[in-house]
Scaffold this active site. Structure first.
Site, PDB file in Angstrom:
ATOM      1  N   HIS A 139       0.834  -1.202   0.000  1.00  0.00           N
ATOM      2  CA  HIS A 139       0.000   0.000   0.000  1.00  0.00           C
ATOM      3  C   HIS A 139       0.865   1.248   0.000  1.00  0.00           C
ATOM      4  CE1 HIS A 139      -3.744  -2.115   0.539  1.00  0.00           C
ATOM      5  NE2 HIS A 139      -3.316  -2.714   1.631  1.00  0.00           N
ATOM      6  N   CYS A 207      -0.327   1.996  -5.398  1.00  0.00           N
ATOM      7  CA  CYS A 207      -1.395   2.822  -5.967  1.00  0.00           C
ATOM      8  C   CYS A 207      -0.932   4.259  -6.183  1.00  0.00           C
ATOM      9  CB  CYS A 207      -2.614   2.812  -5.052  1.00  0.00           C
ATOM     10  SG  CYS A 207      -3.452   1.212  -4.988  1.00  0.00           S
TER      11      CYS A 207
END
Length: 246
Positions: A139, A207
């Site tokens: 992440h 991301c």
């Protein structure tokens, strides 16, 4: 009545903002700290196991110094069962004490959202030591944000993957941005279908932009050196490795 309702709505809005601030910022700090500590603990346990294994093996023959331009031939790491840790990622650019345990697979529940892991290895990609692409995911925000600083990497920065055999030293080469469907970055030669690999590549995926899953940021690095465990850790990370072994 309208005034009271307005005050209640404002109060609710403030509480929502505080919750989001905690979830995005404070939660990342707390979880990241837990992952850091857990990674050190996992690394310490694995190092002890690896050192014990090394002590029972015959003394290796002295290795010849690799001449510049000579292809590296490091040992190939072995992948464990899904969800288990097989090594550590160390990136000095992310902080002098940055280390994260690498888990097998990218399942959110058991790896990416884990308080003890946070970095996952795409099982369909190569393992360190194999020609091709070692692809990792984490992440950028939430659940520790293990790859929150990927965009800060600079050309030539070293990234280290530690396994039972030693340290694979990669050099950062560049960034790429793709749609979430751009899975070609996981190929043995990223973005080059049906091309046989001739290099050892490390790929980090996360991301982009921050607080969004609209696209993916991809960081590429290439293996530049190999450090057997018997010879000790590379000088750049020796302090961190020694500290984690205590």
């Amino acid at each position: 009545m309208t005034g009271i309702l307005g005050e209640l709505l404002i109060t609710a809005g403030v509480l929502v903002m505080l919750f989001l601030g905690w979830y995005v910022w404070l939660n990342d700090i707390v979880t990241g700290s837990v992952q850091q500590g857990a990674a050190v603990d996992v690394q310490r346990e694995l190092q002890q196991e690896w050192e014990d294994d090394l002590a029972t093996q015959p003394e290796p023959e002295p290795e010849e110094t690799t001449e510049p331009g000579t292809p590296l031939d490091p040992p190939v790491a072995v992948a464990p069962a899904a969800g288990e840790s097989w090594g550590a990622l160390i990136v000095p650019r992310f902080g002098e004490d940055y280390v994260r345990a690498i888990g097998e697979g990218v399942d959110p529940a058991t790896v990416l959202n884990s308080r003890t892991l946070g970095v996952g290895h795409y099982a369909e990609t190569q393992m360190p030591g194999e020609l091709g692409n070692v692809a990792l995911a984490a992440h950028r925000n939430t659940w520790g944000g293990a790859f929150s600083e990927v965009g800060e990497l600079q050309l030539g920065d070293n990234l280290y993957v530690e396994t039972r055999d030693g340290w694979y030293q990669y050099a950062f080469r560049g960034l790429e941005y793709v749609w979430p469907s751009g899975v070609e970055v996981l190929l043995p030669v990223p973005q080059a279908p049906q091309v046989e690999p001739g290099e050892h590549i490390l790929t980090l995926t996360t991301c982009n932009p921050r607080f969004s899953t609209a696209e993916r940021m991809i960081a590429y690095a290439v293996l530049e050196d190999w450090h057997p465990r018997s010879g000790g850790a590379p000088a750049e990370i020796s302090g961190l490795v020694e500290a984690s072994s205590r």
